[in-house]
Every structure is written in structure tokens, then in C-alpha cells.
Design a protein around this motif. Structure first.
Motif, PDB file in Angstrom:
ATOM      1  N   VAL A 104      31.497  49.761  34.314  1.00 38.02           N
ATOM      2  CA  VAL A 104      30.673  49.030  33.784  1.00 38.02           C
ATOM      3  C   VAL A 104      31.389  48.185  32.600  1.00 38.02           C
ATOM      4  CG1 VAL A 104      28.784  49.034  32.256  1.00 38.02           C
ATOM      5  CG2 VAL A 104      28.645  50.821  34.114  1.00 38.02           C
ATOM      6  N   HIS A 105      31.241  47.051  32.732  1.00 33.10           N
ATOM      7  CA  HIS A 105      31.863  46.077  31.728  1.00 33.10           C
ATOM      8  C   HIS A 105      30.903  45.401  31.023  1.00 33.10           C
ATOM      9  CE1 HIS A 105      36.535  45.924  33.234  1.00 33.10           C
ATOM     10  NE2 HIS A 105      35.797  47.006  33.222  1.00 33.10           N
ATOM     11  N   ILE A 106      30.884  45.148  29.786  1.00 33.38           N
ATOM     12  CA  ILE A 106      30.027  44.246  29.033  1.00 33.38           C
ATOM     13  C   ILE A 106      30.991  43.218  28.205  1.00 33.38           C
ATOM     14  CG2 ILE A 106      28.504  44.183  26.937  1.00 33.38           C
ATOM     15  CD1 ILE A 106      27.901  47.055  27.401  1.00 33.38           C
ATOM     16  N   ILE A 107      30.674  42.032  28.685  1.00 27.95           N
ATOM     17  CA  ILE A 107      31.407  40.647  28.199  1.00 27.95           C
ATOM     18  C   ILE A 107      30.594  39.771  27.202  1.00 27.95           C
ATOM     19  CG2 ILE A 107      32.902  40.741  30.058  1.00 27.95           C
ATOM     20  CD1 ILE A 107      31.463  38.349  31.296  1.00 27.95           C
ATOM     21  N   ARG A 108      31.309  38.943  26.489  1.00 34.27           N
ATOM     22  CA  ARG A 108      30.621  38.117  25.726  1.00 34.27           C
ATOM     23  C   ARG A 108      30.668  36.795  26.596  1.00 34.27           C
ATOM     24  NH1 ARG A 108      34.161  40.517  21.830  1.00 34.27           N
ATOM     25  NH2 ARG A 108      33.089  41.570  20.529  1.00 34.27           N
ATOM     26  N   ILE A 124      36.930  45.676  41.093  1.00 34.76           N
ATOM     27  CA  ILE A 124      37.290  44.207  40.868  1.00 34.76           C
ATOM     28  C   ILE A 124      37.010  43.696  39.335  1.00 34.76           C
ATOM     29  CG2 ILE A 124      34.788  43.541  41.107  1.00 34.76           C
ATOM     30  CD1 ILE A 124      37.836  41.608  42.403  1.00 34.76           C
ATOM     31  N   LEU A 125      36.369  44.496  38.434  1.00 37.50           N
ATOM     32  CA  LEU A 125      36.149  44.121  37.102  1.00 37.50           C
ATOM     33  C   LEU A 125      37.528  44.255  36.274  1.00 37.50           C
ATOM     34  CD1 LEU A 125      32.874  45.838  36.318  1.00 37.50           C
ATOM     35  CD2 LEU A 125      33.198  43.513  36.717  1.00 37.50           C
ATOM     36  N   LEU A 129      39.999  37.748  35.425  1.00 41.69           N
ATOM     37  CA  LEU A 129      40.449  37.120  34.122  1.00 41.69           C
ATOM     38  C   LEU A 129      39.193  36.640  33.244  1.00 41.69           C
ATOM     39  CD1 LEU A 129      43.038  34.874  36.143  1.00 41.69           C
ATOM     40  CD2 LEU A 129      43.371  37.259  34.837  1.00 41.69           C
ATOM     41  N   THR A 130      39.710  36.403  31.854  1.00 40.74           N
ATOM     42  CA  THR A 130      38.689  35.877  31.208  1.00 40.74           C
ATOM     43  C   THR A 130      37.990  34.719  31.221  1.00 40.74           C
ATOM     44  OG1 THR A 130      40.104  36.742  29.331  1.00 40.74           O
ATOM     45  CG2 THR A 130      38.335  35.194  28.492  1.00 40.74           C
ATOM     46  N   ASP A 131      38.578  33.645  32.050  1.00 40.43           N
ATOM     47  CA  ASP A 131      37.831  32.378  32.716  1.00 40.43           C
ATOM     48  C   ASP A 131      36.969  32.812  33.774  1.00 40.43           C
ATOM     49  OD1 ASP A 131      39.488  30.928  30.669  1.00 40.43           O
ATOM     50  OD2 ASP A 131      41.057  30.418  32.146  1.00 40.43           O
ATOM     51  N   GLN A 132      37.312  33.832  34.726  1.00 36.53           N
ATOM     52  CA  GLN A 132      36.405  34.224  35.984  1.00 36.53           C
ATOM     53  C   GLN A 132      35.431  34.992  35.077  1.00 36.53           C
ATOM     54  OE1 GLN A 132      39.189  36.454  37.932  1.00 36.53           O
ATOM     55  NE2 GLN A 132      39.777  34.693  39.241  1.00 36.53           N
ATOM     56  N   ALA A 133      35.508  35.755  34.263  1.00 41.91           N
ATOM     57  CA  ALA A 133      34.390  36.257  33.459  1.00 41.91           C
ATOM     58  C   ALA A 133      33.386  35.486  32.935  1.00 41.91           C
ATOM     59  CB  ALA A 133      34.717  37.426  32.521  1.00 41.91           C
ATOM     60  N   ALA A 134      33.897  34.287  32.125  1.00 44.08           N
ATOM     61  CA  ALA A 134      33.085  33.453  31.542  1.00 44.08           C
ATOM     62  C   ALA A 134      32.351  32.523  32.676  1.00 44.08           C
ATOM     63  CB  ALA A 134      33.708  32.420  30.634  1.00 44.08           C
TER      64      ALA A 134
END
Length: 370
Positions: A104-108, A124-125, A129-134
Motif C-alpha cells: 500500500v502506497h499513498i502519494i501526493r 511494482i510500487l 519513479l516520482t514522475d510515473q506516480a504523478a
């Protein structure tokens, strides 16, 4: 000549009595007994049941597993998103990751992490990368608040290369309250394939289950078929004895209500046939006696007229004629009785003059004894 015409008329009126019974067409399996029919039916049922188990547990296992796992991941993500502002939130998330083997990941909105829980291999989480999460965050905004992605990871081992499929599900929510709330996305990741180990385990279990069920089914069907067919075989044997004229045959039932009712019905039929046989014997005796009397009268008067001169009188001839007519009436009565019993003729009541009948008997009695 009159007797022959009466019999011919009776045959003309009831032509269906002597016609043979229609033969029913038998199927190719009609020679099989109830035991083997039951064995065949039960074997087909067990075969279909085992085939269904193999199809569900082996052939369609992967599709079922993916569907159930996807539903479970979505429910977990929604549960985490609903409890994000609870006091025991972190404890609950840690429990879910250990229980369901998920991450479980929680991102802004900019892709930076708020919380990371779970340490599953090849998650996979942990590779995003940060750009992929955004980018996933923006896709969820465009899709109405959720995003669902499948990833194929190629894991190379010295023996072979295995492809692992992972499912990532994200749902948008808010963290905090009032003015301090910020939009975040809860992402849940879990591995859904391969399931080769599970399939091998189920296949081994199904082989054992198949052997056990087959052996148990054979024993069970043999026991049931024997319990069902034994009383029927016994009743059939007794019925053959009844067909030979042994009306003292007793039919015994079994452990089933239908077989017991059949035995009781056949016992009742046996008793009734015994009564009919007794009545038939009495009827034959009475008919023989009634036919013997006029025949004796005719023979006696004919011999007297032959041996004694002067006895060939009109009175003696009239007695012979009367007795012959009486004999003809008895035969006609028998034919009428046969028609009444077969339904070819309906009864027609007529008045009986008892005085006249008694006078006729009294008039004939001394002459018959002479």
C-alpha cells in the motif's frame, strides 16, 4: 346348429377378445436390470461431477483467481481510503498488508510518497519513479477517481524465465480535514500470477479426490442397487410361481415403501385369484350337474322308447324335446353369461314367476326319477 350360431354371434360381437395384445417397442437398454441401470446412471453422475471439478479447479482456475483477486484489491483500497483519517490508520494498513500480502502506497499529486507499507518481492510500487506516480495520479483524475493498471515483470532465473503479472489499483481521496486537507491517492499492488504452484497443488488433490470418490461411488452404488433389486427379484420369483397356479404364494416386501406396497398389492391379488379359482371350480361343478340332468332324461327316455314296445308315445317324445330345449337354454345361458362378463351385452332384467318354475320342477321330478 343353434349352439354353433350362438358362439359365432358371440365372436362377432367381441372380436377384440381373441386379438393378441399389442407388443410395445423395446429400447436397446430394455434388457438391462435395475441394478445395472442404477450403476450406469450413478457412474455418469460421478463422471460429470469430477469433470466439473477439474474444469473449475484447473482449466478456469486462473480466470477465477484473477477476478477474485482484483475484487479483493479494490475492496482493500476503498477500505484504506475510507479510514485514512482514523487514529489507528497505520496499524490497520500494516495489518492488511501482512494479511493479504499486498503493498500500500499513498502519494501526493506530485508523486511524492506519504506512506509506504508492505515489502513484497518485486512490488511494482517500489519501482515507480516520482514522475510515473504523478502520471498515475492524473490518470485517476481523468477516469473519475480511480486507475487500474496491469504490469508484466520478467523474472530471469538460471532454469527459466517466468513472467509475473501484477495489478495496481489507485483511488483518490483527501488526507486531513477542512482547510488542511490535501488530495492524495491510495495505491494497492498485489501479484496475481503465476499460480503454477497452486494449480499443481489442486491437481494433486483432485487426483486423490477422484480416486477416493470413484472407489466410494462403486461401493455405494453396488450396495444401493443390491438393496433395491433384491426385493424386486424376490417378488418376480414369487409372481412366476403365482402364474403357475400356486395361489398360496406369499410376496414379501423390502425396506422401501413402494416395494412393500407392491408386495401387499400382489398378496391381495393372489387372494382374489384364489377366490376366483374356487368360484370357477364350483361353477364348473354346478354346470356339469345341470347339464347332466337333461342329458340323463333324454338318454333314459330314448332307451325306453327303443327297448320297450308301446313306449314310443307322443308324451315321451315331448319329454325328450322339452329336455333338449332345456339343455339348449342352459347352453344359451352360459353364452349370455360370457357376453355379460366381457361387456358385449348389457343385462336386461325380466320378471321371474317362481310359482310357475316350481310347478315345472315338481312336474318333471317324478318323471325324471322313473
Amino acid at each position: 346348429m343353434k349352439l354353433w350360431q350362438s358362439r359365432k354371434a358371440m365372436q362377432t360381437e367381441t372380436p377384440t377378445e381373441s386379438s393378441p395384445a399389442p407388443q410395445h417397442k423395446q429400447s436397446r437398454f430394455s434388457h438391462l436390470g435395475i441394478r445395472w441401470r442404477l450403476v450406469g446412471s450413478f457412474a455418469m453422475f460421478v463422471a460429470l461431477l469430477l469433470m466439473l471439478l477439474w474444469l473449475l479447479q484447473i482449466v478456469f482456475l486462473e480466470s477465477f483467481y484473477k477476478s477474485i483477486k482484483t475484487s479483493s484489491i479494490k475492496n482493500t483500497a476503498e477500505e484504506v481510503a475510507a479510514s485514512i483519517n482514523d487514529e489507528n490508520f497505520y496499524t490497520e494498513v500494516n495489518r492488511l498488508t501482512r494479511q493479504d500480502l499486498i503493498c500500500v502506497h499513498i502519494i501526493r499529486e506530485d508523486g511524492t510518497p506519504v506512506l509506504t507499507s508492505g515489502n513484497q518481492p518485486s512490488c511494482i510500487l517500489h519501482m515507480l519513479l516520482t514522475d510515473q506516480a504523478a502520471l498515475l495520479f492524473r490518470q485517476a483524475q481523468e477516469n473519475g477517481g480511480t486507475v487500474l493498471e496491469n504490469y508484466q515483470l520478467l523474472e530471469l532465473s538460471p532454469a527459466q524465465a517466468a513472467s509475473t503479472e501484477q495489478l495496481l489499483y489507485g483511488i483518490l481521496t483527501t488526507r486531513g480535514e477542512d482547510e488542511g486537507a490535501e488530495p492524495v491517492m491510495v495505491m494497492v499492488d498485489a501479484t496475481i500470477t503465476p499460480i503454477n504452484t497452486t494449480v499443481e497443488t489442486l491437481r494433486a488433490q483432485l487426483v486423490i479426490i477422484t480416486v477416493i470418490m470413484t472407489a466410494f461411488s462403486i461401493l455405494l452404488v453396488l450396495l444401493l442397487s443390491s438393496m433395491i433389486s433384491r426385493p424386486i427379484t424376490r417378488i418376480t420369483k414369487s409372481a412366476k410361481q403365482l402364474a403357475t397356479g400356486d395361489y398360496g404364494t406369499q410376496f414379501t416386501g423390502g425396506t422401501y415403501r413402494e416395494v412393500t406396497e407392491l408386495a401387499d398389492t400382489l398378496n391381495y391379488a393372489s387372494r382374489e385369484l384364489s377366490k376366483v379359482e374356487h368360484l370357477r371350480q364350483e361353477f364348473i361343478a354346478n354346470v356339469s350337474h345341470d347339464l347332466r340332468t337333461p342329458l340323463t332324461m333324454i338318454t333314459g327316455y330314448a332307451e325306453v322308447m327303443r327297448d320297450l314296445p308301446g313306449e314310443n308315445t307322443p308324451e315321451n317324445v315331448q319329454i325328450i324335446i322339452d329336455e333338449a330345449r332345456r339343455l339348449t337354454d342352459l347352453v344359451n345361458d352360459l353364452l349370455n353369461l360370457s357376453r355379460l362378463q366381457s361387456g358385449a351385452q348389457t343385462p336386461e332384467p325380466e320378471p321371474l314367476y317362481i310359482t310357475k318354475m316350481i310347478r315345472g320342477i315338481m312336474w318333471r321330478w317324478p318323471t325324471g326319477c322313473a
